[in-house]
Scaffold this motif. Structure first.
Motif, PDB file in Angstrom:
ATOM      1  N   ILE B  29       0.467  -1.141  -0.097  1.00 44.99           N
ATOM      2  CA  ILE B  29       0.268   0.065  -0.249  1.00 44.99           C
ATOM      3  C   ILE B  29       1.273   0.884   0.115  1.00 44.99           C
ATOM      4  CG2 ILE B  29      -1.463   1.302   0.790  1.00 44.99           C
ATOM      5  CD1 ILE B  29      -3.214  -1.114   2.455  1.00 44.99           C
ATOM      6  N   ARG B  30       0.661   1.970  -0.622  1.00 36.94           N
ATOM      7  CA  ARG B  30       1.709   3.811  -0.551  1.00 36.94           C
ATOM      8  C   ARG B  30       0.514   4.624  -0.762  1.00 36.94           C
ATOM      9  NH1 ARG B  30      -0.006   6.440  -4.485  1.00 36.94           N
ATOM     10  NH2 ARG B  30      -0.403   6.042  -6.841  1.00 36.94           N
ATOM     11  N   LEU B  31       1.065   5.753  -0.194  1.00 35.59           N
ATOM     12  CA  LEU B  31       0.200   6.956   0.271  1.00 35.59           C
ATOM     13  C   LEU B  31       0.894   8.167  -0.374  1.00 35.59           C
ATOM     14  CD1 LEU B  31      -0.804   6.826   3.186  1.00 35.59           C
ATOM     15  CD2 LEU B  31      -2.491   5.730   2.020  1.00 35.59           C
ATOM     16  N   ALA B  32      -0.163   9.144  -1.828  1.00 36.76           N
ATOM     17  CA  ALA B  32       0.324  10.098  -1.680  1.00 36.76           C
ATOM     18  C   ALA B  32       0.877  11.058  -1.289  1.00 36.76           C
ATOM     19  CB  ALA B  32      -0.114  10.180  -3.056  1.00 36.76           C
ATOM     20  N   ARG B  33       1.731  11.843  -0.918  1.00 36.49           N
ATOM     21  CA  ARG B  33       1.021  13.247  -0.318  1.00 36.49           C
ATOM     22  C   ARG B  33       1.654  14.317  -0.682  1.00 36.49           C
ATOM     23  NH1 ARG B  33      -2.480  10.634   1.349  1.00 36.49           N
ATOM     24  NH2 ARG B  33      -2.947   9.789   3.508  1.00 36.49           N
TER      25      ARG B  33
END
Lengths: 171, 374
Positions: B29-33
């Motif tokens: 899982i990756r999150l873009a911020r």
């Protein structure tokens, strides 16, 4: 299925075109597609897909583009022309400034959705948080109903009701 | 910490453990911020990018992420090191070969990485072996919360987390599983998988190699919709619907091979074995392609009790030193190790210097021969 143009090879490319409300289908082979200048990629990179979506909306552009086309963001200098080339925005404010042009794209990329539900930064002001949480609950309720999980749906409905009441008392 | 400290072994998410590991290699899982108060990267000057990099690096390096946390300055890294980081799935190709000041933080034995100045200011990812998406979500949320205590993210009540590309808008989440689907390919039913993924609005990529080719029958499946849906609902869809459906397809194809196409299966495994045990030069593509068939044979034996002449021969091998736990046969660990350690940058980094294609192919063949002939 045979190619509708050469009637020889197997049709592996299936095009559906909807123009003026009329739907036409075309089934052709790769060779004929190449001759017709139809480029086909099995998995189009999402950025390309986005730019092609944007480019394929002349009607929107005619309506909105006249206004947005010359517009440049006072914060980052971003223009729609640059978006067409790079498929990325210049700053967070562009979402607001170019909203009319971007909205159809956002809708297409996200299965018709146009507003956030999900995680919220903990520093968000309480009122905003409340609103988003309510949206989240409604979304969860919809999912629960779709999944026919009526027990969960009833619980969520109560939660939504309670949060509404709290608001009224506060108001 | 040097890259050669990790390059001689496989990483944890590829060690063949975890739920459903015979088909679901790993979960990610990756999150873009992005940081509030800064432009997105495409409009940033080099000085601004450096400022963002410093701010994020300082904040992340001060987090409690375990003892072995290290930072690599990607813009200053050697070409071979960049290729290695991509092969290892620690950074993206875009990050490796992009422009400007950028870096990556690697922690928790490679299960957590943070790319700074990729397409967004920050992209954090958690990787786990097997089917463990809920675990990934829990861990990445915890880390995201820790970062958020130190910094302000660009967030709008309407659109959620603001990302450079509208395709990541909202949750900024990309949920992926890496799948090994050799039987669907072998039985000519991989189209079924592609159709299912299209119907479910998912993106498919190859796990190794460039672009969309799926070398070694490894596929990476991820969500495309990030707006207007809860993070946990995306994970739930994967865990309750998507993964079970695809696992069922692959298992049905494996059963079909056993029931009516045993000669096909045996032929593929025997040919793969013969080539891998004897080849003097072998390309990365060919190695992935052939190792995939051995992996299928071992998994069919271990999970379905399949015993065909070719599979039995896999178990008459002496077994390498790596297989101390299971003498007298190849293990999935050995096969996975061969998959990863024979990738071009891994080979060269472990050899100690860059090699041309022919020398790489010779070295790869030698490593595989020695693992299978010992």
């Amino acid at each position: 299925m045979q190619c509708q143009i050469c009637n020889k090879s197997e049709a592996t490319i299936h095009l559906t075109e909807i123009a003026d409300g009329v739907r036409t289908e075309m089934h052709i082979c790769e060779h004929c597609a190449a001759e017709q200048g139809i480029a086909v990629k099995s998995q189009m990179p999402i950025n390309e897909l986005l730019s092609s979506l944007l480019a394929s909306q002349p009607s929107d552009e005619q309506m909105l583009g006249a206004m947005d086309k010359e517009l440049s963001c006072p914060q980052c200098g971003f223009t729609l022309e640059q978006f067409r080339k790079e498929a990325v925005l210049g700053c967070g404010y562009d979402y607001e400034l170019f909203e009319k042009s971007l909205l159809p794209l956002i809708e297409k990329a996200h299965n018709g959705q146009t507003s956030h539900c999900g995680k919220i930064p903990s520093k968000t002001p309480a009122d905003t948080k409340k609103q988003i949480e309510l949206l989240n609950l409604r979304q969860q309720l919809e999912t629960a109903v779709q999944a026919e999980d009526y027990e969960l749906a009833a619980k969520l409905r109560d939660k939504i009701k309670n949060s509404g009441q709290q608001r009224e008392i506060k108001d | 910490m040097k890259l050669t400290d990790i390059s001689s072994d496989i990483n944890e998410w590829f060690n063949g453990s975890g739920p459903l590991a015979d088909i679901v290699i790993s979960s990610r899982i990756r999150l873009a911020r992005n940081l509030a108060g800064y432009k997105f990267l495409s409009r940033c000057s080099i000085a601004e990018k450096s400022e963002i990099l410093k701010k994020l690096k300082d904040a992340l390096m001060s987090l409690e992420l375990g003892d072995k946390i290290f930072y690599i300055s990607v813009d200053k890294a050697a070409a071979l090191d960049k290729h290695f980081l991509v092969e290892r799935h620690l950074i993206s190709r875009h990050h490796a070969f992009g422009k400007g000041p950028r870096g990556v933080i690697i922690a928790q034995r490679e299960s957590f990485t943070a790319m700074i100045n990729e397409e967004d200011h920050l992209r954090i990812q958690v990787l786990k072996a097997g089917c463990q998406l809920s675990g990934c979500l829990e861990q990445i949320n915890r880390i995201d919360d820790m970062i958020e205590q130190k910094l302000d993210y660009a967030f709008s009540p309407r659109y959620g987390y603001l990302t450079a590309c509208p395709t990541n808008l909202g949750t900024g989440i990309r949920v992926s599983v890496m799948l090994h689907l050799p039987a669907l390919k072998m039985t000519g039913q991989i189209g079924k998988f592609f159709k299912a993924t299209r119907d479910m609005n998912l993106a498919v990529r190859g796990l190794f190699g460039e672009g969309t080719e799926a070398a070694g029958d490894f596929y990476q499946l991820s969500n495309q919709v990030t707006l207007g849906i809860l993070e946990q609902d995306i994970v739930r869809q994967f865990e309750n619907t998507i993964i079970p459906e695809i696992v069922e397809y692959e298992n049905a194809a494996r059963n079909q091979l056993l029931a009516s196409q045993i000669d096909v299966l045996d032929d593929k495994i025997s040919r793969a074995m013969a080539l891998l045990k004897n080849a003097r030069l072998i390309s990365s593509q060919e190695a992935l392609f052939l190792l995939s068939h051995l992996r299928l044979g071992i998994n069919m034996h271990e999970h379905m009790g399949a015993t065909t002449p070719a599979i039995e021969r896999l178990y008459t091998l002496a077994g390498s030193a790596d297989d101390a736990d299971k003498p007298g046969g190849l293990s999935i660990t050995t096969i996975n190790r061969l998959f990863m350690l024979t990738l071009p940058a891994h080979l060269q980094l472990n050899y100690g210097r860059p090699l041309d294609t022919t020398h790489r192919d010779a070295l790869r063949a030698k490593i595989i021969r020695s693992a299978l002939n010992s």
